[in-house]
Design a protein around this motif. Sequence first.
Motif, PDB file in Angstrom:
ATOM      1  N   LEU A  63       0.795  -0.678   0.085  1.00 35.76           N
ATOM      2  CA  LEU A  63       0.240  -0.366   0.175  1.00 35.76           C
ATOM      3  C   LEU A  63       0.837   1.670   0.109  1.00 35.76           C
ATOM      4  O   LEU A  63       0.546   2.191  -0.847  1.00 35.76           O
ATOM      5  N   ALA A  64       1.964   0.807   0.488  1.00 31.25           N
ATOM      6  CA  ALA A  64       2.830   2.781   0.842  1.00 31.25           C
ATOM      7  C   ALA A  64       3.552   2.723  -0.765  1.00 31.25           C
ATOM      8  O   ALA A  64       3.426   3.958  -1.390  1.00 31.25           O
ATOM      9  N   GLU A  83       8.067  -5.024  -8.017  1.00 29.12           N
ATOM     10  CA  GLU A  83       7.438  -5.567  -6.951  1.00 29.12           C
ATOM     11  C   GLU A  83       8.187  -7.161  -7.281  1.00 29.12           C
ATOM     12  O   GLU A  83       7.361  -7.645  -8.680  1.00 29.12           O
ATOM     13  N   ALA A  84       8.094  -8.452  -6.374  1.00 31.75           N
ATOM     14  CA  ALA A  84       8.675  -9.042  -6.459  1.00 31.75           C
ATOM     15  C   ALA A  84       7.441  -9.901  -6.802  1.00 31.75           C
ATOM     16  O   ALA A  84       8.248 -11.338  -7.532  1.00 31.75           O
ATOM     17  N   ARG A  85       6.491  -9.968  -6.105  1.00 26.90           N
ATOM     18  CA  ARG A  85       4.784 -10.658  -6.373  1.00 26.90           C
ATOM     19  C   ARG A  85       4.657 -10.650  -7.746  1.00 26.90           C
ATOM     20  O   ARG A  85       5.014  -9.310  -8.067  1.00 26.90           O
ATOM     21  N   GLY A  90       1.053  -6.488  -1.538  1.00 28.12           N
ATOM     22  CA  GLY A  90       2.296  -6.894  -0.277  1.00 28.12           C
ATOM     23  C   GLY A  90       1.435  -7.480   0.676  1.00 28.12           C
ATOM     24  O   GLY A  90       0.801  -8.737   0.554  1.00 28.12           O
ATOM     25  N   ARG A  91       1.261  -6.795   2.229  1.00 26.14           N
ATOM     26  CA  ARG A  91       0.709  -8.025   2.992  1.00 26.14           C
ATOM     27  C   ARG A  91      -1.221  -7.938   3.243  1.00 26.14           C
ATOM     28  O   ARG A  91      -1.390  -8.451   3.586  1.00 26.14           O
ATOM     29  N   TRP A 124      -7.736  -7.000   7.833  1.00 24.87           N
ATOM     30  CA  TRP A 124      -9.233  -6.952   7.761  1.00 24.87           C
ATOM     31  C   TRP A 124     -10.166  -6.690   8.099  1.00 24.87           C
ATOM     32  O   TRP A 124     -10.871  -6.214   7.983  1.00 24.87           O
ATOM     33  N   ARG A 125      -9.023  -4.936   9.079  1.00 18.92           N
ATOM     34  CA  ARG A 125     -10.761  -4.567   9.585  1.00 18.92           C
ATOM     35  C   ARG A 125     -10.371  -2.871   9.527  1.00 18.92           C
ATOM     36  O   ARG A 125      -9.157  -2.979   9.401  1.00 18.92           O
ATOM     37  N   VAL A 303      14.000  -6.747  -6.384  1.00 20.43           N
ATOM     38  CA  VAL A 303      15.138  -6.177  -6.161  1.00 20.43           C
ATOM     39  C   VAL A 303      16.366  -6.822  -5.702  1.00 20.43           C
ATOM     40  O   VAL A 303      16.157  -7.918  -4.097  1.00 20.43           O
ATOM     41  N   TYR A 416      -5.646 -16.489  15.872  1.00 12.11           N
ATOM     42  CA  TYR A 416      -4.765 -14.809  15.419  1.00 12.11           C
ATOM     43  C   TYR A 416      -3.569 -14.730  16.738  1.00 12.11           C
ATOM     44  O   TYR A 416      -4.160 -13.983  17.290  1.00 12.11           O
ATOM     45  N   ASN A 466       8.309 -10.229   3.847  1.00 12.48           N
ATOM     46  CA  ASN A 466       7.562 -10.109   4.894  1.00 12.48           C
ATOM     47  C   ASN A 466       8.470  -9.993   5.795  1.00 12.48           C
ATOM     48  O   ASN A 466       8.902  -8.775   6.648  1.00 12.48           O
ATOM     49  N   GLU A 497       5.107   0.805   6.523  1.00 12.18           N
ATOM     50  CA  GLU A 497       4.392   1.209   7.835  1.00 12.18           C
ATOM     51  C   GLU A 497       5.028   1.156   9.067  1.00 12.18           C
ATOM     52  O   GLU A 497       4.989   1.687  10.183  1.00 12.18           O
ATOM     53  N   GLY A 504       1.267  -1.909  12.092  1.00 16.75           N
ATOM     54  CA  GLY A 504       0.116  -3.146  11.865  1.00 16.75           C
ATOM     55  C   GLY A 504      -0.679  -2.350  11.676  1.00 16.75           C
ATOM     56  O   GLY A 504      -1.699  -2.651  11.522  1.00 16.75           O
ATOM     57  N   TRP A 505      -0.293  -1.346  10.611  1.00 17.68           N
ATOM     58  CA  TRP A 505      -2.110  -0.749   9.538  1.00 17.68           C
ATOM     59  C   TRP A 505      -1.914  -0.039   8.553  1.00 17.68           C
ATOM     60  O   TRP A 505      -0.219   0.512   7.888  1.00 17.68           O
ATOM     61  N   GLN A 506      -2.572  -0.533   7.695  1.00 21.76           N
ATOM     62  CA  GLN A 506      -2.832   0.488   6.383  1.00 21.76           C
ATOM     63  C   GLN A 506      -2.252   1.913   6.683  1.00 21.76           C
ATOM     64  O   GLN A 506      -2.189   1.692   5.549  1.00 21.76           O
TER      65      GLN A 506
HETATM   66  C1  LIG Z   1      -2.065 -10.526  10.382  1.00 18.86           C
HETATM   67  C2  LIG Z   1      -1.953  -8.872  10.091  1.00 18.86           C
HETATM   68  C3  LIG Z   1      -3.366  -8.458  10.352  1.00 18.86           C
HETATM   69  C4  LIG Z   1      -2.856  -6.967   9.547  1.00 18.86           C
HETATM   70  N1  LIG Z   1      -4.454  -6.520  10.362  1.00 18.86           N
HETATM   71  C5  LIG Z   1      -4.540  -5.229   9.453  1.00 18.86           C
HETATM   72  C6  LIG Z   1      -6.210  -4.654   9.913  1.00 18.86           C
HETATM   73  O1  LIG Z   1      -6.836  -5.080  10.269  1.00 18.86           O
HETATM   74  N2  LIG Z   1      -6.094  -3.669   9.945  1.00 18.86           N
HETATM   75  C7  LIG Z   1      -4.574  -2.705   9.093  1.00 18.86           C
HETATM   76  O2  LIG Z   1      -5.369  -1.518   8.557  1.00 18.86           O
HETATM   77  N3  LIG Z   1      -3.654  -3.013   8.673  1.00 18.86           N
HETATM   78  C8  LIG Z   1      -3.838  -4.413   9.272  1.00 18.86           C
HETATM   79  N4  LIG Z   1      -2.404  -5.199   9.475  1.00 18.86           N
HETATM   80  C9  LIG Z   1      -1.214  -4.050   8.835  1.00 18.86           C
HETATM   81  C10 LIG Z   1      -0.827  -3.643   6.678  1.00 18.86           C
HETATM   82  O3  LIG Z   1      -1.344  -5.207   6.781  1.00 18.86           O
HETATM   83  C11 LIG Z   1       0.315  -3.059   6.932  1.00 18.86           C
HETATM   84  O4  LIG Z   1       0.731  -2.362   7.842  1.00 18.86           O
HETATM   85  C12 LIG Z   1       0.162  -3.181   5.497  1.00 18.86           C
HETATM   86  O5  LIG Z   1      -0.301  -3.684   4.209  1.00 18.86           O
HETATM   87  C13 LIG Z   1       1.980  -2.383   4.982  1.00 18.86           C
HETATM   88  O6  LIG Z   1       2.069  -2.253   3.476  1.00 18.86           O
HETATM   89  P1  LIG Z   1       3.373  -1.397   2.732  1.00 18.86           P
HETATM   90  O7  LIG Z   1       3.141  -1.229   2.061  1.00 18.86           O
HETATM   91  O8  LIG Z   1       4.013  -1.120   4.078  1.00 18.86           O
HETATM   92  O9  LIG Z   1       4.260  -3.226   3.081  1.00 18.86           O
HETATM   93  P2  LIG Z   1       3.965  -4.209   2.077  1.00 18.86           P
HETATM   94  O10 LIG Z   1       2.826  -4.645   2.301  1.00 18.86           O
HETATM   95  O11 LIG Z   1       5.202  -5.412   2.794  1.00 18.86           O
HETATM   96  O12 LIG Z   1       4.761  -3.657   1.175  1.00 18.86           O
HETATM   97  C14 LIG Z   1       6.042  -3.864   0.339  1.00 18.86           C
HETATM   98  C15 LIG Z   1       5.818  -4.623  -0.829  1.00 18.86           C
HETATM   99  O13 LIG Z   1       7.374  -4.717  -1.407  1.00 18.86           O
HETATM  100  C16 LIG Z   1       7.788  -5.915  -2.013  1.00 18.86           C
HETATM  101  N5  LIG Z   1       9.444  -6.906  -1.497  1.00 18.86           N
HETATM  102  C17 LIG Z   1       9.707  -7.010  -0.889  1.00 18.86           C
HETATM  103  N6  LIG Z   1      10.804  -7.882  -0.821  1.00 18.86           N
HETATM  104  C18 LIG Z   1      10.589  -7.384  -1.921  1.00 18.86           C
HETATM  105  C19 LIG Z   1      12.097  -7.428  -3.246  1.00 18.86           C
HETATM  106  N7  LIG Z   1      12.728  -7.459  -3.033  1.00 18.86           N
HETATM  107  N8  LIG Z   1      11.968  -6.820  -4.807  1.00 18.86           N
HETATM  108  C20 LIG Z   1      10.674  -6.249  -4.370  1.00 18.86           C
HETATM  109  N9  LIG Z   1      10.089  -5.952  -4.254  1.00 18.86           N
HETATM  110  C21 LIG Z   1       9.685  -6.805  -2.703  1.00 18.86           C
HETATM  111  C22 LIG Z   1       5.962  -7.106  -1.715  1.00 18.86           C
HETATM  112  O14 LIG Z   1       6.662  -8.177  -1.948  1.00 18.86           O
HETATM  113  C23 LIG Z   1       5.346  -6.220  -1.090  1.00 18.86           C
HETATM  114  O15 LIG Z   1       4.767  -5.732  -2.228  1.00 18.86           O
HETATM  115  C24 LIG Z   1      -2.228  -5.887   9.657  1.00 18.86           C
HETATM  116  C25 LIG Z   1      -1.285  -7.500   9.009  1.00 18.86           C
HETATM  117  C26 LIG Z   1      -0.641  -8.292   9.477  1.00 18.86           C
HETATM  118  C27 LIG Z   1       0.292  -8.990   8.997  1.00 18.86           C
END
Ligand SMILES: Cc1cc2nc3c(=O)[nH]c(=O)nc-3n(C[C@H](O)[C@H](O)[C@H](O)COP(=O)(O)OP(=O)(O)OC[C@H]3O[C@@H](n4cnc5c(N)ncnc54)[C@H](O)[C@@H]3O)c2cc1C
Length: 526
Positions: A63-64, A83-85, A90-91, A124-125, A303, A416, A466, A497, A504-506
């Motif tokens: 999401l970032a 994006e690796a996936r 991401g998460r 999830w929320r 990367v 959980y 992750n 995040e 731990g939040w989007q």
């Molecule tokens: C179990 C769980 C429950 C959660 N519950 C909630 C909730 O209820 N509500 C809420 O708002 N948030 C929740 N969160 C938190 C939320 O999911 C995260 O804070 C948010 O999605 C993080 O986004 P990000 O972009 O910072 O990181 P990420 O989503 O991790 O994005 C990083 C990206 O980098 C990519 N990447 C990694 N390595 C490489 C590489 N070498 N080369 C290229 N790409 C790479 C990954 O594939 C990923 O797409 C939860 C998280 C978890 C794990």
Amino acid sequence: MNRSKPSLTRRQFLYRAAAVGGSALLLNTMNAWGMGIASRASAPPALGGSGKGKKVVILGAGLAGLTAAYELGKLGYQCEVLEARGFAGGRCQTARKGFRLQELGGEEQVCRYDEGHYLNHGPWRIPLDHQSTLYYTRLFNVPLEVMVNDNDHAYVYLEDGGPLSRRRLRGAEIKADMRGHVAELLAKTVRGRQLDTQLSADDQAMLLDYLAHEGALSTSDLKYRGRNGRGYAVNPGAGLKPGTPSDPLAFNELLASKVGKVYSAVQEFPMHATMFQPVGGMDQIPRAFARRLGKAVRYHAEVQRIRQAGGKVTVDYKDSASGRLSSTSADYCLCTLPLSVLRTIDTDFSNAFKDAVKAVSYAPVGKIGLQMGRRFWEEDDNIYGGHVLTDMKGINVISLPSGNWQQKKGVVLGYYHYALDAIEASALNPAERAEFALAAGQKIFPAYRSTYENAFSVAWHRVQYNLGGWAEWSEAARERAYPLLLEGQDRVLLAGEHLSYLTGWQAGAIESAWQQIEQLHKRASA
Ligand SMILES: Cc1cc2nc3c(=O)[nH]c(=O)nc-3n(C[C@H](O)[C@H](O)[C@H](O)COP(=O)(O)OP(=O)(O)OC[C@H]3O[C@@H](n4cnc5c(N)ncnc54)[C@H](O)[C@@H]3O)c2cc1C
């Protein structure tokens, strides 16, 4: 009470009252007196100027990364997201029929839920004050539905609950009775004039009036004798069925059960009773971004190396499907990789910066979703959404779906868990994890095992790209490493995040992207 002590302010008094009465009473009292919590408002920064003619390489399409690419793209920057996936988010993932996941060193799981059923095994929320997340669901027309985050009709089940052990108690019974007993205690304290030095006579009268309503006390003797909000022994119905009131749980039994321990987590900020979830799965949010970003996102691009020279950033990446190596250059780089991953990548960051990247730990976290062939929690127990709270080791919570109401089947979140529980369970294979969850759930719901059909589980600390659920900062690392990471390294800025106080939040990921693109734009415009 020591009458020679100076008077407490209202706020001090209420915080102390919380120690006696629990946070539900405190919160209600504070809200009644207009001391509630402020909401947060957010929108992306309004940036002037243009990024035309400048290229930004964004690492990661979580999401970032998606937020940054979308907003910088609007400003005219040429964005390339690596994006690796094979998908964006991401998460922010949703497991539905056909979704595949292979944890490091584990067997591949293929989700076998029926069409229309899913598990948000990551986020999830959405709390109602996460306006940054809601900004994009609104902007992109991602339909939302209510996520029942607190359901007083769901059970609390304690194995180590003293006299209340191994009983299926409704949350409403516990809350009504705790509120009643505590209100009774406090009201009698007020009437016994033990708060004379701390509250004025007017405040005491208003507090007594409030407590009588809060705890359903009889006004004559201030006694709590139960209330219908805790549920009936026999429900009222038509004709000659007025209903039979239920008896309250005894105060000493409630205290001895230490039931507060299962409520502490669900009452943390921002755990509102009502939250939101996108209809059909949380991944509807990144999908909406991805549709708008189109070819700006390069998938399967893992990367491997980051270098800066001559006013450019060069990123080497490997096609994770074919193994082919490539490289791309840009004027700036916004790296949103989790720090748990970034620390494994070859960079020319300074040693101090590399140390800062290593300064944060990541939470071990696990979830399991069990598809049940019959919605016994609705049909047999009248529970619609919400969480069953328990102290059963390794379970923590069993959550019931907030969607597909009254259909035949449903996916129940079977556990959980975090920390040591998550580490221990992640050593099990998927079938063993399901068995672990079933054995526990069966103690609460008689139909748990017989209606079980299949499962999908995740241990986030074993997920490549992750290596953990979310960043966990120590106070020392926040002080030492966090400011350095916020600064970035020359033409490389970080976001995610982990660079927020909403880990731990989007919303943490989105707001961090908003903040860092503002910095990037400033640097690029200088
Ligand atoms: C179990 C769980 C429950 C959660 N519950 C909630 C909730 O209820 N509500 C809420 O708002 N948030 C929740 N969160 C938190 C939320 O999911 C995260 O804070 C948010 O999605 C993080 O986004 P990000 O972009 O910072 O990181 P990420 O989503 O991790 O994005 C990083 C990206 O980098 C990519 N990447 C990694 N390595 C490489 C590489 N070498 N080369 C290229 N790409 C790479 C990954 O594939 C990923 O797409 C939860 C998280 C978890 C794990």
